[in-house]
Design a protein around this motif. Structure first.
Motif, PDB file in Angstrom:
ATOM      1  N   LEU A  24       0.786  -1.099  -0.090  1.00  0.00           N
ATOM      2  CA  LEU A  24       0.064   0.074  -0.137  1.00  0.00           C
ATOM      3  C   LEU A  24       0.992   1.364   0.127  1.00  0.00           C
ATOM      4  N   ASN A  30      -7.220   2.780   0.233  1.00  0.00           N
ATOM      5  CA  ASN A  30      -7.185   1.350  -0.128  1.00  0.00           C
ATOM      6  C   ASN A  30      -8.234   0.732   0.745  1.00  0.00           C
ATOM      7  N   LEU A  32     -10.738  -2.070   2.159  1.00  0.00           N
ATOM      8  CA  LEU A  32     -10.937  -3.616   2.520  1.00  0.00           C
ATOM      9  C   LEU A  32     -12.362  -3.904   2.320  1.00  0.00           C
ATOM     10  N   LYS A  40     -11.699  -8.148   7.864  1.00  0.00           N
ATOM     11  CA  LYS A  40     -11.396  -6.777   7.881  1.00  0.00           C
ATOM     12  C   LYS A  40     -10.546  -6.177   9.080  1.00  0.00           C
ATOM     13  N   MET A  44      -6.832  -5.009   9.866  1.00  0.00           N
ATOM     14  CA  MET A  44      -6.322  -3.730  10.512  1.00  0.00           C
ATOM     15  C   MET A  44      -5.776  -3.694  11.932  1.00  0.00           C
ATOM     16  N   LEU A 154      -6.383   4.097   9.969  1.00  0.00           N
ATOM     17  CA  LEU A 154      -7.224   2.971   9.795  1.00  0.00           C
ATOM     18  C   LEU A 154      -8.661   3.242   9.855  1.00  0.00           C
ATOM     19  N   VAL A 186      -6.643   3.112   5.097  1.00  0.00           N
ATOM     20  CA  VAL A 186      -7.081   1.874   4.896  1.00  0.00           C
ATOM     21  C   VAL A 186      -8.593   2.057   5.384  1.00  0.00           C
ATOM     22  N   TYR A 187      -9.606   1.734   4.528  1.00  0.00           N
ATOM     23  CA  TYR A 187     -10.876   2.055   4.774  1.00  0.00           C
ATOM     24  C   TYR A 187     -11.669   0.618   4.688  1.00  0.00           C
TER      25      TYR A 187
END
Length: 360
Positions: A24, A30, A32, A40, A44, A154, A186-187
């Motif tokens: 990443l 990004n 998930l 998920k 994280m 995150l 990261v979502y």
């Protein structure tokens, strides 16, 4: 850059994350995407350093941080269930990571003002969390994460508790904010529509494994396998067993489907055809194939209707525009264009298309 190399996580005999490899880039968004219990949140937590992987390595900008605890990493995390300091007002909640970092007062004030304006919190800065709505509390938690200036941010379904209008506004703004910060974002979401709206890259998860990773639109249009296609479909993907015989796909339902375009070159044999619900219509259109059966139920959702139908013993669902009043047991004919079908081989791999982007 955040890099996961064959990362796994086991708890007792249960495998929660299985052989995940991802790269990443900084400034990237990004997503998930996966159903509840796909892994998920566990993934994280491994990225953040809240949990330690039982196998594999995690690198940040080339430095191995496997097992390094979260307190020694520059990470911000926002959960669906908001977490704020109850004794502090909104201003101080947002400012707290900057005060801990010893930032100058003027810098703190400017950063809080920017975040409060973006997240529509300006009228509530002097309130404490107990005097806020759930959505306002979530916005406060999100603002605190944004001002922290973390290398890794995150977001675990952070918009789930917000009203529709604010969700739409933030979905438009967040990708721009992410790109400007230079952090890795990261979502996590269960909603395919949200992944498409956010854009960026998407990793689809199923049972603790990454099934595909790449630009969001590319993963949606060209799923690597039937698991990815199913994960990236809401309502669920309609799947038909078919056999290719010359220039035609034949279904046990008594439906013959022309093998067009890239599907025409496939060898004869057994396949599965995936048809997305919004590719089905109630009215006949040029080049479409009818699926005739009986209505089971129709669900009006406002501007759209879910039509569930029994087609030769197989349940299928169509997402059609407008309010459609169809009674259970009524004859229906669902039409689709074969050019929009997804074809998978007996092992569930995408067939008849260029090789899609797979997880690293």
């Amino acid at each position: 850059m955040l890099e996961l190399i064959d990362v796994g996580r086991k708890v007792g005999a249960e495998t929660h994350i299985d052989g995940v490899s991802l790269r990443l880039e900084r400034g990237s968004l990004n997503v998930l995407l996966g159903p509840t219990l796909a892994g998920k949140t566990t993934l994280m937590r491994l990225m953040a350093g809240l949990d330690k992987p039982t196998s594999g390595r995690i690198l940040v900008d080339g430095t191995d941080v496997t097992g390094v605890p979260v307190r020694r990493r520059n990470v911000a995390m926002v959960y669906q269930q908001f977490i704020n300091y109850p004794a502090l007002n909104v201003y101080e909640n947002i400012a707290s990571p900057l005060r801990v970092a010893g930032k100058p007062a003027a810098e703190i004030e400017a950063a809080v003002a920017r975040a409060a304006k973006l997240l529509k919190l300006e009228p509530y800065l002097q309130r404490t969390p107990l005097n806020l709505s759930g959505g306002q509390q979530q916005r406060t938690a999100l603002a605190r994460a944004l001002v922290k200036g973390a290398d890794l941010v995150l977001l675990d379904e952070p918009l789930a508790n917000l009203d529709y209008k604010l969700r739409e506004e933030l979905r438009e703004e967040l990708p721009r904010i992410f790109a400007e910060t230079g952090a890795v974002f990261v979502y996590a979401t269960t909603e395919p529509t949200e992944a498409l709206l956010l854009g960026g890259n998407t990793a689809t998860l199923s049972k603790g494994r990454i099934t595909q990773f790449g630009p969001t639109a590319e993963v949606y249009r060209r799923p690597a396998d039937i698991v990815t296609a199913t994960t990236f479909s809401d309502p669920p993907l309609n799947v038909l067993a078919v056999a290719k015989e010359g220039g035609t796909f034949v279904s046990p339902l008594g439906v013959s489907i022309p093998a067009r375009g890239v599907h025409a070159a496939l060898p004869d044999g057994e396949y599965r055809a995936g048809i997305r619900p919004h590719h089905l219509s109630l009215g006949e259109r040029p080049n479409t194939v009818p699926l005739r059966g009986t209505a089971v139920v129709s669900e009006v959702t406002g501007s759209e209707t879910f039509v569930h139908a029994d087609i030769g013993g197989a349940r299928m669902v169509a997402l059609v525009p407008g309010i459609q009043r169809i009674e259970p047991g009524e004859d229906v004919s669902l039409h689709f264009d074969p050019a929009g079908m997804l074809i998978f081989d007996a092992a569930g791999r995408a067939a008849g298309a260029p090789a899609p982007a797979l997880a690293a």
